[in-house]
Design an enzyme around this catalytic site. Structure first.
Site: not given
Length: 522
Positions: A60, A93-94, A389
């Site tokens: 994550d 997010t990545t 998520d």
């Protein structure tokens, strides 16, 4: 012309001009590289070990960046981008972190070619607007039914320690949880995200994960003699201790006889017994107490058939109040019926060495809890993050504008749209817009690389198929990938995740590019 004078302390350092830009760009690229290999369904995990030896295993992006000990201020800005992405939409997010790094890398090349940072900033802003246009054109017109929402949840969880089969089953639970708290008002569906809880518990495989109608409190009864199951329960929530009252003034009492000692003990017992009698008289079946409960009070409550939980966290107390309709009381004086809540059942169940209180159903509001199971602490922690998520992206799909094709198809479409529009832009700003498209292209290229496919060949195939059929994504198969239709493969993402990643990454990159002077006090 007189040169400006800067008055700095002896411990301060100053970096100006190209050196400052190079430092910020290098920091941004380093952070992006740290999470790049985690992107996609075949992304790898990171093991993070802190100075105390605590270990976190995850892929994550937000968790990785939060756990890393980052000092560089420019790198910290990228961490903030990931945190903002996590807070707003719960996923991507990545993607956002990698995109910031790519935008900075492309900008570095433009600066080397004497393109001014202000021109790059203007070009990136225009490209971000074009990217959002492309996202709007890609919106899937189908109704957001359970199957489509399950595909959204599964796409979010795949590769996050769930396994493909587990992700499919867990996605169905996520959708069911969201549907339980959907409110239909004026023809629009709204979701109260705060009513969906995720409770991790080790000791079983992920297949044992279940959906609980209500909330779970990680506490055991205050006395062994208390009931472990109550149906149609009346609930009280107390924010004060149930102990002998202490005076505000220090005082000593002199007891000179056995009779005086017995009288003092009886007075204490009467006071403590009075707590239980007051609750019983009010019809309370279950008590959640934020503070401690004296052992004698616990015994009296057990004798009265009341289940009591002590030292309950404020968050748990609020959840119980929400699902039961009970008010949080600061005193037991003058308890009224409106102060109490009601719930269908409260059951204390044993999981391993711990007891959990299941508060199921309620006549005042609705709440659900995903009881996430995992074989070890590391596994269950990663599953908990994945479930959070997944819930967030399903809510985002319902509340914030539908879904778009996943598997890199949206990024390919964005790059194509931006690159095509750049031809109509005059001046050097066109170079920045084209650089933005190249930066976005790096995302599907990274997806392909992480699946074991050749990134250059895959990117060429993606562009070709997109030009022919209007949609092309990287479909992971075994240890490699193929170019195909992500909608046919059931791979979709919330449009809100794509918009937030584009906007936040562009803002962060342009802010860093505008910095030409760094003054640091050491």
């Amino acid at each position: 012309m007189q040169q400006p004078m800067y008055v700095l302390s002896e411990d301060s350092t100053r970096t100006r001009g190209r050196a400052a830009q190079d430092s910020n760009v290098a920091a941004g690229k380093a952070v992006a590289e740290a999470v790049r290999t985690t992107l996609g369904p075949r992304g790898m995990d990171k093991m993070l070990v802190d100075s105390t030896g605590d270990v976190v295993i995850t892929n994550d992006g937000a968790t990785i960046l939060q756990e890393m000990d980052i000092d560089h201020p420019a790198a910290q800005m990228i961490v903030e981008v990931a945190e903002s992405q996590e807070d707003v939409v719960g996923d991507g997010t990545t993607t956002a972190a990698v995109l910031v790094g790519e935008l900075l890398a492309r900008a570095e090349d433009l600066i080397d070619d004497d393109v001014h940072p202000t021109v790059i900033v203007e070009g990136y802003a225009e490209a971000a607007r074009l990217a959002n246009e492309a996202i709007d054109e890609l919106l899937v017109d189908d109704d957001l039914d359970a199957d489509l929402l399950a595909a959204v949840a599964e796409s979010s969880m795949t590769g996050k320690g769930t396994g493909d089969v587990a992700a499919r089953d867990l996605a169905a639970l996520v959708v069911e949880a969201v549907e339980r708290v959907v409110d239909e008002a004026d023809g629009e569906a709204t979701v109260d995200r705060d009513r969906i809880h995720v409770h991790p518990r080790t000791g079983a495989a992920s297949s044992a994960t279940e959906l609980v109608e209500g909330v779970i409190v990680d506490e055991e009864p205050a006395h062994d003699g208390m009931p472990r199951s109550v149906d149609d329960a009346t609930v009280a929530i107390l924010d004060t201790k149930l102990e002998v009252r202490q005076g505000d003034v220090d005082a000593e009492y002199s007891i000179t006889s056995v009779e005086g000692l017995n009288a003092a003990i009886e007075a204490e017992d009467a006071e403590l017994r009075g707590y239980a009698e007051t609750l019983a008289a009010a019809g309370v079946d279950v008590l959640f107490c934020r503070k401690s409960i004296d052992d004698r009070v616990a015994g009296f409550l057990a004798d009265a058939g009341i289940v009591a939980f002590e030292s309950v966290s404020s968050a748990d107390a609020s959840d119980v109040a929400d699902v039961t309709g009970a008010k949080r009381l600061g005193t037991l004086d003058d308890i009224e019926a409106d102060d109490l809540g009601h719930v269908e059942s409260i059951d204390v169940e044993t999981y391993g060495d711990d007891d959990l209180a299941f508060v199921r159903g309620g006549d005042a509001s609705r709440a659900v809890t995903l009881l996430v199971r995992g074989s070890t602490d590391h596994v269950v922690d990663e599953l908990e993050r994945a479930m959070h998520d997944a819930v967030d992206v399903v809510v985002a799909a319902l509340d914030a504008g539908g879904v778009v094709p996943g598997a890199g198809a949206t990024e390919i479409a964005i790059a194509s749209h931006v690159r095509g529009a750049s031809a109509g832009v005059e001046g050097r700003k066109q170079l920045a817009i084209e650089a933005f498209a190249d930066a976005v292209d790096a995302l599907p290229r990274t997806l392909a690389e992480n699946t074991g496919a050749d990134p250059i060949d895959t990117l060429v195939d993606l562009r070709s198929r997109h030009d022919r059929e209007g949609i092309a994504g990287v479909i992971a198969e075994g240890r490699s990938a193929r170019v195909g239709d992500p909608l046919a493969a059931g791979i979709v993402d919330p449009a809100a995740v794509k918009r937030e990643a584009i906007d936040s990454a562009t803002e962060a990159a342009t802010m860093l590019l505008r910095i030409d002077d760094v003054i640091a006090a050491e």
